[in-house]
Design a protein around this motif. Structure first.
Motif, PDB file in Angstrom:
ATOM      1  N   LYS A   1      -2.927  -2.032  -9.730  1.00  0.00           N
ATOM      2  CA  LYS A   1      -3.078  -1.984  -8.225  1.00  0.00           C
ATOM      3  C   LYS A   1      -3.430  -0.483  -7.936  1.00  0.00           C
ATOM      4  O   LYS A   1      -4.668  -0.437  -7.792  1.00  0.00           O
ATOM      5  CB  LYS A   1      -1.794  -2.283  -7.368  1.00  0.00           C
ATOM      6  CG  LYS A   1      -1.783  -1.632  -6.204  1.00  0.00           C
ATOM      7  CD  LYS A   1      -2.768  -2.347  -4.917  1.00  0.00           C
ATOM      8  CE  LYS A   1      -2.608  -2.321  -3.598  1.00  0.00           C
ATOM      9  NZ  LYS A   1      -3.247  -1.129  -3.282  1.00  0.00           N
TER      10      LYS A   1
ATOM     11  N   GLU B   1      -7.119  18.982  -0.616  1.00  0.00           N
ATOM     12  CA  GLU B   1      -5.831  18.518  -1.464  1.00  0.00           C
ATOM     13  C   GLU B   1      -4.985  19.384  -0.905  1.00  0.00           C
ATOM     14  O   GLU B   1      -5.064  20.852  -0.713  1.00  0.00           O
ATOM     15  CB  GLU B   1      -6.045  18.427  -2.705  1.00  0.00           C
ATOM     16  CG  GLU B   1      -5.952  16.829  -3.205  1.00  0.00           C
ATOM     17  CD  GLU B   1      -4.648  16.072  -2.840  1.00  0.00           C
ATOM     18  OE1 GLU B   1      -3.580  16.761  -2.561  1.00  0.00           O
ATOM     19  OE2 GLU B   1      -4.540  15.145  -3.165  1.00  0.00           O
TER      20      GLU B   1
ATOM     21  N   CYS C   1     -11.008  14.261   1.986  1.00  0.00           N
ATOM     22  CA  CYS C   1      -9.590  14.683   2.314  1.00  0.00           C
ATOM     23  C   CYS C   1      -8.566  13.969   1.421  1.00  0.00           C
ATOM     24  O   CYS C   1      -8.495  12.654   2.112  1.00  0.00           O
ATOM     25  CB  CYS C   1      -9.326  14.960   3.865  1.00  0.00           C
ATOM     26  SG  CYS C   1     -10.518  16.040   4.545  1.00  0.00           S
ATOM     27  N   GLY C   2      -7.982  14.394   0.758  1.00  0.00           N
ATOM     28  CA  GLY C   2      -7.017  13.675  -0.222  1.00  0.00           C
ATOM     29  C   GLY C   2      -7.751  13.303  -1.505  1.00  0.00           C
ATOM     30  O   GLY C   2      -8.687  12.415  -1.409  1.00  0.00           O
TER      31      GLY C   2
ATOM     32  N   GLY D   1      -5.922  11.406  -3.980  1.00  0.00           N
ATOM     33  CA  GLY D   1      -4.975  10.458  -4.343  1.00  0.00           C
ATOM     34  C   GLY D   1      -5.874   9.499  -5.205  1.00  0.00           C
ATOM     35  O   GLY D   1      -7.187   9.572  -5.225  1.00  0.00           O
TER      36      GLY D   1
ATOM     37  N   GLY E   1      -8.940   8.480  -2.485  1.00  0.00           N
ATOM     38  CA  GLY E   1      -9.719   9.635  -2.524  1.00  0.00           C
ATOM     39  C   GLY E   1     -10.424   9.908  -3.784  1.00  0.00           C
ATOM     40  O   GLY E   1     -11.744  10.065  -3.716  1.00  0.00           O
TER      41      GLY E   1
ATOM     42  N   ALA F   1      -8.533  10.335   3.328  1.00  0.00           N
ATOM     43  CA  ALA F   1      -7.725   9.134   2.456  1.00  0.00           C
ATOM     44  C   ALA F   1      -6.451   9.787   2.032  1.00  0.00           C
ATOM     45  O   ALA F   1      -6.079   9.817   1.041  1.00  0.00           O
ATOM     46  CB  ALA F   1      -8.575   8.994   1.148  1.00  0.00           C
TER      47      ALA F   1
ATOM     48  N   LEU G   1      -9.674   2.244   9.237  1.00  0.00           N
ATOM     49  CA  LEU G   1      -9.932   2.011   7.912  1.00  0.00           C
ATOM     50  C   LEU G   1     -11.522   1.694   7.938  1.00  0.00           C
ATOM     51  O   LEU G   1     -11.817   0.422   8.325  1.00  0.00           O
ATOM     52  CB  LEU G   1      -9.264   0.621   7.104  1.00  0.00           C
ATOM     53  CG  LEU G   1      -7.733   1.134   6.844  1.00  0.00           C
ATOM     54  CD1 LEU G   1      -7.264  -0.334   7.024  1.00  0.00           C
ATOM     55  CD2 LEU G   1      -7.624   1.464   5.737  1.00  0.00           C
TER      56      LEU G   1
ATOM     57  N   THR H   1       0.715  -1.165  -0.070  1.00  0.00           N
ATOM     58  CA  THR H   1       0.078   0.102  -0.085  1.00  0.00           C
ATOM     59  C   THR H   1       0.767   1.196   0.052  1.00  0.00           C
ATOM     60  O   THR H   1       2.079   1.229   0.299  1.00  0.00           O
ATOM     61  CB  THR H   1      -1.047  -0.058   1.310  1.00  0.00           C
ATOM     62  OG1 THR H   1      -1.940   0.921   1.083  1.00  0.00           O
ATOM     63  CG2 THR H   1      -0.192   0.245   2.626  1.00  0.00           C
TER      64      THR H   1
ATOM     65  N   ASN I   1     -13.728   0.969   5.332  1.00  0.00           N
ATOM     66  CA  ASN I   1     -14.177  -0.228   4.467  1.00  0.00           C
ATOM     67  C   ASN I   1     -13.797  -1.274   5.065  1.00  0.00           C
ATOM     68  O   ASN I   1     -14.677  -2.291   4.828  1.00  0.00           O
ATOM     69  CB  ASN I   1     -13.672   0.145   3.205  1.00  0.00           C
ATOM     70  CG  ASN I   1     -12.172   0.034   3.114  1.00  0.00           C
ATOM     71  OD1 ASN I   1     -11.619   0.269   3.976  1.00  0.00           O
ATOM     72  ND2 ASN I   1     -11.531  -0.163   1.874  1.00  0.00           N
TER      73      ASN I   1
ATOM     74  N   ILE J   1     -12.082   0.621  -4.220  1.00  0.00           N
ATOM     75  CA  ILE J   1     -12.491   1.740  -3.178  1.00  0.00           C
ATOM     76  C   ILE J   1     -13.923   2.406  -3.309  1.00  0.00           C
ATOM     77  O   ILE J   1     -14.660   2.410  -2.594  1.00  0.00           O
ATOM     78  CB  ILE J   1     -11.360   2.893  -2.934  1.00  0.00           C
ATOM     79  CG1 ILE J   1     -10.181   2.210  -2.467  1.00  0.00           C
ATOM     80  CG2 ILE J   1     -11.965   4.088  -2.194  1.00  0.00           C
ATOM     81  CD1 ILE J   1     -10.140   1.752  -0.918  1.00  0.00           C
TER      82      ILE J   1
ATOM     83  N   MET K   1     -10.335   6.530   5.502  1.00  0.00           N
ATOM     84  CA  MET K   1     -10.109   5.485   4.618  1.00  0.00           C
ATOM     85  C   MET K   1      -8.587   5.110   4.433  1.00  0.00           C
ATOM     86  O   MET K   1      -8.305   4.021   3.667  1.00  0.00           O
ATOM     87  CB  MET K   1     -10.636   5.760   3.128  1.00  0.00           C
ATOM     88  CG  MET K   1     -12.047   5.483   3.024  1.00  0.00           C
ATOM     89  SD  MET K   1     -12.608   3.606   2.959  1.00  0.00           S
ATOM     90  CE  MET K   1     -12.193   3.299   1.518  1.00  0.00           C
ATOM     91  N   GLY K   2      -7.883   6.006   5.039  1.00  0.00           N
ATOM     92  CA  GLY K   2      -6.368   5.890   4.780  1.00  0.00           C
ATOM     93  C   GLY K   2      -5.844   4.624   5.691  1.00  0.00           C
ATOM     94  O   GLY K   2      -6.572   4.274   6.746  1.00  0.00           O
TER      95      GLY K   2
HETATM   96  N1  LIG Z   1      -8.960   1.577   2.464  1.00  0.00           N
HETATM   97  C1  LIG Z   1      -8.345   0.704   1.929  1.00  0.00           C
HETATM   98  O1  LIG Z   1      -8.727  -0.394   1.621  1.00  0.00           O
HETATM   99  C2  LIG Z   1      -6.851   1.112   1.241  1.00  0.00           C
HETATM  100  C3  LIG Z   1      -6.521   0.866  -0.093  1.00  0.00           C
HETATM  101  C4  LIG Z   1      -5.234   1.253  -0.623  1.00  0.00           C
HETATM  102  C5  LIG Z   1      -4.704   2.332  -0.052  1.00  0.00           C
HETATM  103  N2  LIG Z   1      -5.266   2.647   1.297  1.00  0.00           N
HETATM  104  C6  LIG Z   1      -4.542   3.870   1.878  1.00  0.00           C
HETATM  105  O2  LIG Z   1      -5.329   4.911   1.778  1.00  0.00           O
HETATM  106  C7  LIG Z   1      -4.193   6.208   1.978  1.00  0.00           C
HETATM  107  C8  LIG Z   1      -4.285   6.817   0.429  1.00  0.00           C
HETATM  108  O3  LIG Z   1      -3.879   6.247  -0.544  1.00  0.00           O
HETATM  109  P1  LIG Z   1      -3.632   6.626  -1.992  1.00  0.00           P
HETATM  110  O4  LIG Z   1      -3.129   5.605  -2.693  1.00  0.00           O
HETATM  111  O5  LIG Z   1      -4.730   7.338  -2.617  1.00  0.00           O
HETATM  112  O6  LIG Z   1      -2.310   7.443  -1.437  1.00  0.00           O
HETATM  113  P2  LIG Z   1      -1.879   8.729  -2.381  1.00  0.00           P
HETATM  114  O7  LIG Z   1      -0.437   9.332  -1.781  1.00  0.00           O
HETATM  115  O8  LIG Z   1      -1.853   8.598  -3.866  1.00  0.00           O
HETATM  116  O9  LIG Z   1      -2.853   9.999  -1.977  1.00  0.00           O
HETATM  117  C9  LIG Z   1      -2.932  10.921  -1.193  1.00  0.00           C
HETATM  118  C10 LIG Z   1      -3.250  12.063  -1.398  1.00  0.00           C
HETATM  119  O10 LIG Z   1      -3.675  12.936  -0.281  1.00  0.00           O
HETATM  120  C11 LIG Z   1      -3.076  14.145  -0.322  1.00  0.00           C
HETATM  121  N3  LIG Z   1      -2.790  14.539   0.960  1.00  0.00           N
HETATM  122  C12 LIG Z   1      -1.955  14.401   1.760  1.00  0.00           C
HETATM  123  N4  LIG Z   1      -2.112  15.111   3.123  1.00  0.00           N
HETATM  124  C13 LIG Z   1      -3.082  15.563   2.892  1.00  0.00           C
HETATM  125  C14 LIG Z   1      -3.902  16.833   3.914  1.00  0.00           C
HETATM  126  N5  LIG Z   1      -3.358  16.883   5.118  1.00  0.00           N
HETATM  127  N6  LIG Z   1      -5.100  16.999   3.528  1.00  0.00           N
HETATM  128  C15 LIG Z   1      -5.572  16.990   2.243  1.00  0.00           C
HETATM  129  N7  LIG Z   1      -4.781  16.221   1.284  1.00  0.00           N
HETATM  130  C16 LIG Z   1      -3.695  15.424   1.692  1.00  0.00           C
HETATM  131  C17 LIG Z   1      -1.831  14.016  -1.164  1.00  0.00           C
HETATM  132  O11 LIG Z   1      -1.586  15.104  -1.701  1.00  0.00           O
HETATM  133  C18 LIG Z   1      -2.319  12.961  -2.129  1.00  0.00           C
HETATM  134  O12 LIG Z   1      -2.674  13.371  -3.318  1.00  0.00           O
HETATM  135  C19 LIG Z   1      -2.984   5.504   2.068  1.00  0.00           C
HETATM  136  O13 LIG Z   1      -2.684   5.422   3.415  1.00  0.00           O
HETATM  137  C20 LIG Z   1      -3.067   4.210   1.519  1.00  0.00           C
HETATM  138  O14 LIG Z   1      -2.083   3.345   2.389  1.00  0.00           O
HETATM  139  C21 LIG Z   1      -6.455   2.246   1.875  1.00  0.00           C
END
Ligand SMILES: NC(=O)c1ccc[n+]([C@@H]2O[C@H](COP(=O)([O-])OP(=O)(O)OC[C@H]3O[C@@H](n4cnc5c(N)ncnc54)[C@H](O)[C@@H]3O)[C@@H](O)[C@H]2O)c1
Length: 469
Positions: A232, A289, A265-266, A268, A271, A321, A391, A203, A393, A241, A345-346
């Protein structure tokens, strides 16, 4: 030799029959991974490899474990989250002797880290050759274990950077564990590292930790970022997601999303999947973001890009996220709408500042239903918190659907086999790499039949389905 169930520690081995029924059912939804298993198992490409897995101990993970076992690996496993284990499934895998399992739902920090340590310690003291990590906790433990031994040998004290780790409770647990281990064998972690061929990280949060180590030169073994494979990041992290965030919210709340205002929030991949789900359900979706490029992408998708402070009083539901910490803090929670829903969700359970919420004077929590808490503040207003900031979900719902997990786990299997096959290739400086593109291609090929897709074969550039391994 396959591990005896008595080597495992699960909640109740008597629940194995129920768990096996769930695993069998899940196999039916993971046909791509099963095809990969059937294709590769005759050659046992993982024969001789000791693998430690740290990954949510769910039914889908059971199918992964039993695939790695069929390919010849000797496995020990624990969950990557103290609350995500399906206890009957953990029992089924232990009973089938597919792996030694150290996982149960609802662990204290001591229990969680005990399980991680057990999963990387074979009888006789040997460690893993290959690691399958989620969020990087095992990789972190090994690295701080090595730091601890070197520092203690030189100065008689733990390295100062270990003392300031967050959260404080977990760092105390880790330090105690390292101290005990040092007294038993002061070179344990350095010996263990010698035999690690590499880690496959699942992850984004774990990859982030690996890249920090790579950039400061402290990475001790090669790492493969499964998260950076296209199948992935652009399939599980978005479409998995998109499905599971809704599943989690609806299991927890049974709330009508249409017409609600939701802040993601986020933006990526995770999100983005959340935002797509909210939009499709008829919610008014806003995005916060920190990265200008991702903020622009969110705007181009038609979401209002704003800050949490600007919209605090109008948002019905907040979802984090980011992989960051302290995204939703006390100052925000105190000013939210009555009973606003707050969920994460992070990967890490620190995106919502739970520590401050628990300590804040005059707050009271009641459990509305499992994994849904109502927190009331001294002034009488309240918020609704999901899964205590973990998490949502996976804790409130059943996590990502089996089909997308089948794709991600096929990547894991192919990458583990790739690392093991190339174990004797010397690497001067360990780095974080993306698995070869042909692994992505092969994982996609195994799954096209699952969605009834027929591939066009170019006469100029044909893809061979047998090109991997
Ligand atoms: N719930 C699940 O099943 C699941 C699955 C995959 C990944 N994840 C987790 O979800 C999280 C996000 O994954 P991703 O692949 O989208 O990561 P990513 O790094 O691609 O995206 C995270 C985004 O959040 C933004 N960000 C960072 N800090 C921030 C803040 N304080 N406020 C607003 N935005 C902010 C970043 O700029 C980035 O665009 C990670 O912790 C990852 O491990 C969870």
């Amino acid at each position: 030799m396959r591990p005896h169930p008595s080597e495992s520690k699960v909640a109740d081995i008597g629940r194995a029959v129920d768990g096996r029924r769930i695993v069998n059912e899940t196999e039916g939804w993971m046909r791509g991974l099963i095809a990969c298993r059937n294709n590769l198992s005759p050659a046992t490409p993982l024969r001789g490899a000791r693998i430690t897995g740290v990954l949510h101990m769910t039914a889908q993970t059971a199918v992964l474990i039993e695939t790695l076992s069929a390919l010849g690996a000797d496995l020990r496993w624990c969950s990557s989250n103290a609350f995500s284990t399906q206890d009957s499934v953990a029992a089924a895998v232990a009973k089938a002797r597919s792996a030694s399992i150290f996982a149960w739902k609802g662990q204290t920090p001591q229990e969680y880290w005990w399980c991680v340590k057990k999963a990387c310690t074979w009888p006789g003291g040997k460690g893993p050759n290959l690691i399958l990590d989620t969020g990087g906790d095992l990789t972190h433990l090994i690295h701080v274990g090595v730091d601890y031994e070197i520092s203690y040998e030189r100065t008689g004290a733990p390295p100062p950077h270990l003392l300031g780790l967050e959260p404080a409770e977990e760092s105390a647990v880790i330090l105690n564990m390292l101290r005990d281990q040092y007294l038993r064998n002061p070179a344990h972690w350095r010996e263990l590292v010698q035999e690690v061929v590499g880690v496959c990280e699942q992850t984004s949060s774990g990859v982030h930790r690996l890249r920090q180590r790579e950039s400061n030169g402290s990475l001790l073994f090669p790492a493969m970022s499964i998260n950076d494979c296209i199948t992935k990041s652009k399939i599980e992290n978005i479409y998995g997601i998109k499905h599971s965030v809704l599943n989690g919210l609806l299991c927890a709340l049974d709330v009508m999303l249409a017409g609600k205002t939701v802040l993601i929030c986020g933006f990526g991949d995770v999100g983005m999947g959340c935002a797509m789900a909210m939009k499709a359900a008829g919610a008014r979706c806003l995005v916060a973001e920190t990265d200008p490029v991702r903020a622009l992408m969110a705007g181009m998708e038609g979401y209002q890009v704003t800050t949490i402070e600007t919209v605090l009083s109008e948002v019905d539901m907040f979802i984090t996220a980011t992989g960051d910490s302290g995204v939703i803090r006390m100052e925000h929670m105190l000013k939210m709408k009555k009973n606003a829903v707050v969920g994460n969700m992070g990967h890490f359970n620190r995106e919502i500042d739970m520590e401050s919420l628990r300590k804040y004077p005059g707050t009271k929590a009641i459990e509305v239903k499992p994994n849904v808490q109502r927190w009331t503040f001294q002034d009488g207003h309240s918020i609704t918190l999901l899964a205590e900031g973990r998490l949502l979900n996976l804790i409130c719902g059943t996590g990502n659907p089996s089909l997308v997990m089948s794709i991600a786990f096929t990547l894991q299997v192919l990458t583990q086999a790739h690392l093991w096959k190339n174990r004797n290739l010397a690497q001067t400086l360990p780095t974080v790499c993306v698995p070869p593109r042909k692994i992505d291609t092969q994982a996609a090929l195994y799954h096209l039949p699952c969605i009834g897709a027929e591939l066009t074969v170019s006469t100029n550039n044909p893809i061979s389905s047998n090109e991997v391994l």
